[in-house]
Design an enzyme around this catalytic site. Structure first.
Site, PDB file in Angstrom:
ATOM      1  N   ASN A  80       1.014  -1.479  -0.006  1.00  0.00           N
ATOM      2  CA  ASN A  80      -0.196   0.385   0.046  1.00  0.00           C
ATOM      3  C   ASN A  80       1.123   1.217   0.046  1.00  0.00           C
ATOM      4  OD1 ASN A  80       0.603   0.576   2.339  1.00  0.00           O
ATOM      5  ND2 ASN A  80      -0.924  -0.601   3.612  1.00  0.00           N
TER       6      ASN A  80
ATOM      7  N   SER B 194      -2.117  -0.949  -8.894  1.00  0.00           N
ATOM      8  CA  SER B 194      -1.872  -1.526  -9.661  1.00  0.00           C
ATOM      9  C   SER B 194      -3.372  -0.843 -10.953  1.00  0.00           C
ATOM     10  CB  SER B 194      -2.949  -3.096  -9.693  1.00  0.00           C
ATOM     11  OG  SER B 194      -2.467  -3.495 -10.298  1.00  0.00           O
TER      12      SER B 194
ATOM     13  N   GLN C  19      -8.386  -5.689 -12.421  1.00  0.00           N
ATOM     14  CA  GLN C  19      -7.188  -5.212 -11.559  1.00  0.00           C
ATOM     15  C   GLN C  19      -8.147  -3.593 -10.714  1.00  0.00           C
ATOM     16  OE1 GLN C  19      -3.812  -5.014 -12.062  1.00  0.00           O
ATOM     17  NE2 GLN C  19      -4.535  -6.774 -12.679  1.00  0.00           N
TER      18      GLN C  19
ATOM     19  N   HIS D  30      -8.285  -4.920  -7.016  1.00  0.00           N
ATOM     20  CA  HIS D  30      -7.120  -4.308  -6.464  1.00  0.00           C
ATOM     21  C   HIS D  30      -6.845  -3.758  -5.274  1.00  0.00           C
ATOM     22  CE1 HIS D  30      -3.612  -6.834  -7.453  1.00  0.00           C
ATOM     23  NE2 HIS D  30      -4.288  -6.799  -8.727  1.00  0.00           N
TER      24      HIS D  30
ATOM     25  N   GLU E 257       1.077  -0.337 -16.365  1.00  0.00           N
ATOM     26  CA  GLU E 257       1.926  -1.442 -16.039  1.00  0.00           C
ATOM     27  C   GLU E 257       1.220  -2.865 -16.654  1.00  0.00           C
ATOM     28  OE1 GLU E 257       1.456  -3.497 -11.789  1.00  0.00           O
ATOM     29  OE2 GLU E 257       0.226  -2.667 -12.358  1.00  0.00           O
ATOM     30  N   HIS E 258      -0.027  -2.762 -16.754  1.00  0.00           N
ATOM     31  CA  HIS E 258      -0.455  -3.804 -17.690  1.00  0.00           C
ATOM     32  C   HIS E 258      -0.835  -3.572 -19.078  1.00  0.00           C
ATOM     33  CE1 HIS E 258      -1.064  -5.766 -13.027  1.00  0.00           C
ATOM     34  NE2 HIS E 258       0.117  -6.326 -14.682  1.00  0.00           N
TER      35      HIS E 258
ATOM     36  N   ASP F 245      -0.235 -12.685 -14.423  1.00  0.00           N
ATOM     37  CA  ASP F 245      -0.460 -12.445 -12.397  1.00  0.00           C
ATOM     38  C   ASP F 245      -0.129 -13.215 -12.085  1.00  0.00           C
ATOM     39  OD1 ASP F 245      -1.325  -9.692 -12.511  1.00  0.00           O
ATOM     40  OD2 ASP F 245      -3.235  -9.445 -12.305  1.00  0.00           O
TER      41      ASP F 245
ATOM     42  N   HIS G 283      46.398   9.471 -12.138  1.00  0.00           N
ATOM     43  CA  HIS G 283      46.007   8.876 -13.483  1.00  0.00           C
ATOM     44  C   HIS G 283      46.756   8.609 -14.312  1.00  0.00           C
ATOM     45  CE1 HIS G 283      41.991  10.008 -11.269  1.00  0.00           C
ATOM     46  NE2 HIS G 283      41.687   8.624 -12.246  1.00  0.00           N
TER      47      HIS G 283
END
Length: 433
Positions: A212, A236, A258, A261, A325-326, A359, A418
């Site tokens: 969360n 989500s 979704q 969720h 996301e998806h 999923d 160097h």
């Protein structure tokens, strides 16, 4: 869901805003939790378990899950679910095993050899949500690649129920992927325990897992203190784009999968067909009433949108700007159109590829970037549990070949030490017979 018909492109950015909630006091609260756990350890974990999870501290005398609890959990999981988990593990393992890299040493010039080695992150923490839904599938998505990578210490934390117990499916899934260090700790306090360590919970080098807004804020907080996290992640989301060949019942089901969720999830539907838009509306209204989590889904739908656009190319342009996301592409030519997708966490092609398969069990990982982070972040993979170390070795001939180049560049940057590190060696080589 809000409906927009043929919005001008200049309006798209405003339409794409994710749900906004008042988190003004969130970081302050999370910081307090983290600091308390850092200083008070297990005592703070038991206090917060009582405060947030309503678990009596006496039920958490032992924060670690014992072997007897794991064995008991195995008896409480149905044979059907056990078989489903085993099949999912097999697919996830196969997909992630194929991501192993065998980088061969390369001679970039005569006497100069470079190569790269993949090394597992030694200590990783997996956070598994267990509140409104016990996400045992996330145990598989994180545990399997951690196991393949060869992480030496895999610590799992998940919130207990009011009886101080962990959902049996989470414990069974953990046992199947070889995770034995499991702790009854949830929320921001779990992230604190993984980041700083307590008397019971070992500190780790990298923290994985969804959660969360408190968990997300805690992960981002400890990341600023040097503890690695998998990615910035939030609520989500799914974007479905469909043409006239799509089934409205399928689309509604995907959107709801979704939306259930949480109230802060967002779903987006794009189409170039008015009739389909109307049919999906009707299906949503019908299907949502049969969901046990319908009130949560309805709240998410209120923050979501349907957009009627003029063509497939416009839908793809909108989706790439949104960076979901998806992403589900329900076109008759989904495979061909997918070539134009550049911004998404995970993509599902065709009418018989619901987001649900990703999923759970198709093999790809479901821990993905949200809130537009797909523009710059990948989802969790085998690489997420690995660090890559580069090596190089030069023969005397190799240094003679490259030395002048390095000297010139170092002097131009006014980094004379160097240059000297090379010059001394070149001079030594000149002295050799």
């Amino acid at each position: 869901m809000k409906i927009y018909r043929f919005p001008a492109k200049k309006e798209w950015t405003a339409l794409m805003q994710r749900p906004l909630f008042d988190f003004s006091n969130l970081e302050e609260k999370v910081a307090q939790i983290l600091q308390t756990v850092a200083t008070q350890g297990d005592t703070a974990l038991r206090h917060y378990a009582q405060l947030f999870d309503k678990v009596e501290p006496t039920l958490l005398n032992h924060l670690a899950v014992g072997e007897a609890e794991i064995e008991e959990a195995k008896t409480l999981v149905s044979p059907e679910l056990k078989q489903a988990i085993k099949e999912a593990i097999a697919n996830i393992r196969l997909f992630h095993q194929a991501q192993k890299e065998n980088f061969q040493p390369l001679e970039v010039a005569k006497g100069i050899h470079c190569w790269r080695k993949s090394v597992a992150i030694e200590k990783v923490g997996l956070y598994i949500p267990g509140g409104t839904a016990p996400l045992f599938s996330t145990v598989l998505m994180l545990g399997v690649p951690a196991q393949i990578a060869g992480c030496k210490q895999i610590i799992l934390t998940t919130p207990p129920n009011r009886e101080g117990k962990i959902h049996p499916a989470i414990l069974y899934a953990a046992s199947q992927v070889g995770i034995s260090q499991i702790f009854k700790v949830g929320g921001a306090q779990a992230i604190a325990a993984l980041a700083y360590g307590t008397e019971s919970v070992p500190a780790v080098y990298k923290i994985f897992g969804p959660g969360n807004q408190y968990v997300t804020a805690a992960k981002q907080y400890v990341a600023r203190q040097g503890v690695a996290i998998d990615m910035p992640a939030g609520p989500s989301e799914v974007l479905v784009m469909a043409d006239s060949s799509a089934d409205p019942a399928f689309i509604a089901a995907d959107l709801l999968s979704q939306a259930e969720h949480g109230i802060d999830s967002q779903v987006v539907f794009l189409t170039d067909t008015e009739l389909l838009l109307e049919s999906v509306q009707k299906e949503l209204a019908k299907q949502v009433e049969h969901l046990p989590r319908k009130e949560m889904a309805k709240a998410a739908l209120a923050n979501s949108l349907m957009v009627l656009l003029s063509s497939k190319s416009e839908m793809i342009e909108f989706s790439n700007q949104y960076a979901p996301e998806h992403l589900i592409i329900a076109f008759d030519d989904a495979q061909a159109q997918a070539e134009h997708i550049s911004e998404a966490g995970s993509v599902f092609l065709g009418h018989y590829t619901p987001e649900s398969v990703g999923d759970y069990a198709s093999g790809t990982n479901h821990t993905l970037p949200t809130n537009g982070f797909a523009r710059a972040y990948s989802g969790v993979s085998l690489d997420s549990f690995i660090k890559k170390i580069t090596f190089q070795t030069l023969t005397p001939q190799g240094l003679q070949h490259l030395g002048k180049t390095v000297e010139e560049m170092a002097e131009a940057e006014q980094l004379f030490a160097h240059k000297n590190a090379v010059s001394l060696r070149l001079a030594k080589l000149q002295e050799l017979p």
